[in-house]
Design an enzyme around this catalytic site. Structure first.
Site, short mmCIF file in Angstrom:
data_model
loop_
_atom_site.label_atom_id
_atom_site.label_comp_id
_atom_site.label_asym_id
_atom_site.label_seq_id
_atom_site.Cartn_x
_atom_site.Cartn_y
_atom_site.Cartn_z
N THR A 320 3.59 49.70 9.72
CA THR A 320 4.98 49.50 9.33
C THR A 320 5.79 50.73 9.69
O THR A 320 5.31 51.86 9.56
CB THR A 320 5.09 49.20 7.82
OG1 THR A 320 6.47 48.99 7.48
CG2 THR A 320 4.54 50.34 6.97
N HIS A 372 -9.38 52.41 -2.00
CA HIS A 372 -10.42 53.39 -2.29
C HIS A 372 -11.74 52.73 -2.70
O HIS A 372 -12.77 53.41 -2.80
CB HIS A 372 -9.94 54.32 -3.41
CG HIS A 372 -10.50 55.71 -3.30
ND1 HIS A 372 -11.57 56.04 -2.50
CD2 HIS A 372 -10.13 56.88 -3.90
CE1 HIS A 372 -11.84 57.33 -2.62
NE2 HIS A 372 -10.98 57.86 -3.47
#
Length: 401
Positions: A320, A372
């Site tokens: 993006t 994560h």
């Protein structure tokens, strides 16, 4: 009479919302001429006429919903077959004026703006809707002519909320969310609630890429017919980094990790109603020119609501670019089930240290958000450093070193 039915617009889409009707009852149309906008939770599409004829009856009005296969209008075949002849003189004018995209053409017709008065900024000088809006803003002091045949709004009119009688200017409006905006809201909330998202940052010196574009940009455009932008460099860099750090080209399914051995890169673009993410399939097999052409095509069709739902599905990683809006830094949100997204930002000249000297260089902050749960900090930082290295020395992209 023949029924105009909602076609299949994607395997996961069973219902659409009716947007703007582009023809009124009793109006004729040519084959393949857009009749109505269909709004899904992924994109807004224009439904073309299956044949030339006349729109006899609208069965579903703007704002109503319809299921795939349901009839939304009655058409009479053949009556409008001669309609395109009225447009014949316009075909001559095209030789002198740039082509206009459908949304721009409708707006110019509605506002009475001649095409030759608008400067087109699209591919090949095409006039985009934004070009017309820019022209109208610059000519606000001149009253716009009343449209001969106004086009209905794509959304229901806002509902004004009650204002205090002593302060009539304090008014709020309640506007229903479009299916696309609702879907965006759901996915952004999902990213927050279901991922262990973390963001790491770095910065890249854009001097080498800027110099390369300055040296070869004109020759590139002359040969390939498309401008050499920054995005193709980042797509190439991301693909190379994903090959080295496969954890970021993966997803979680139940209790398993699925590693993708192909590279479908989502490119976030502004679509007018919200951010959409069309996908570059097999980006590792595309040349710089092919990447730039596809991205330019995505951007133009996002503005004119021509993207297909299947072009917005899938993707193994997303890029993006908030820099085109002036963003200096940000934390991009993941696009589940993907586990990584790279945020590009505005290029800004800043003082940096080089070999003991302070010099001014064009710098860009980079942000990598990652899940994560399957991507450790070491992999994330290594990935972002690799992207930085490849951008600062783009020759590495060609040699894959």
């Amino acid at each position: 009479m023949e029924e105009l039915k909602v076609p299949s617009v994607g395997e996961s889409i069973v219902e659409v919302e009716i947007g703007a009707w582009l023809k009124r009852e009793g109006e004729s149309f040519a084959q393949d001429e857009p009749l109505v906008e269909l709004i899904t939770d992924k994109a807004t599409l224009e439904l073309p006429a299956p044949f030339a004829g006349t729109l006899r009856q609208i069965l579903k009005k703007t704002g109503e919903t319809a299921r795939v296969g349901e009839a939304i209008a009655l058409l009479e075949r053949g009556v409008g077959a001669e309609a395109p002849k009225a447009e014949a003189p316009r075909a001559e004018a095209v030789r002198e004026t740039p082509l206009a995209m459908p949304a721009a053409e409708r707006l110019m017709r509605e506002k009475g703006v001649p095409a030759e008065a608008v400067e087109g900024t699209g591919l090949g000088g095409r006039i985009l809707k934004e070009d017309v809006e820019r022209y109208l803003e610059s000519a606000q002091e001149k009253p716009a002519p009343e449209p001969a045949r106004p086009v209905p709004e794509a959304r229901p009119a806002p509902t004004p909320l009650q204002a205090p009688t002593d302060k009539p200017w304090r008014v709020s409006e309640a506007v229903p969310m479009t299916p696309l905006r609702r879907r965006i809201a759901e996915r952004l909330l999902l990213a927050r609630q279901t991922t262990a998202m973390l963001t790491t940052f770095n910065e890249a010196d854009m001097s080498a890429v800027i110099a390369l574009r300055k040296e070869l940009g004109e020759a590139f455009q002359k040969k390939h017919g498309v401008r050499l932008g920054f995005m193709s460099f980042f797509v190439k860099a991301v693909v190379q980094a994903l090959k080295e750090i496969p954890e970021l080209n993966a997803e979680i399914r139940d209790n398993t990790i699925v590693y993708h051995r192909y590279y479908d890169i989502g490119i976030a673009v502004g679509g007018g109603e919200g951010l959409v993410v069309p996908v570059l399939r097999d980006a590792d097999r595309l040349s710089f020119a092919e990447i730039e052409r596809q991205i330019a095509d995505f951007a133009e069709r996002a503005r004119t609501k021509k993207l297909k739902p299947e072009e917005l599905m899938g993707g193994t990683f997303t890029i993006t670019n908030g820099g085109i809006y002036g963003s200096l830094n940000s934390t991009p949100l993941l696009n589940p089930p993907q586990v990584g997204i790279l945020g590009m930002h505005a290029i800004q000249e800043r003082p940096v240290a080089r070999e003991g000297q302070v010099v001014v260089r064009p710098m860009m902050y980079l942000a990598l958000s990652y899940d994560h749960r399957i991507v450790d900090g070491r992999e994330a930082v290594t990935f972002l450093r690799r992207v930085k290295e490849l951008i600062e020395n783009p020759v590495r992209l060609l040699l894959e070193v």
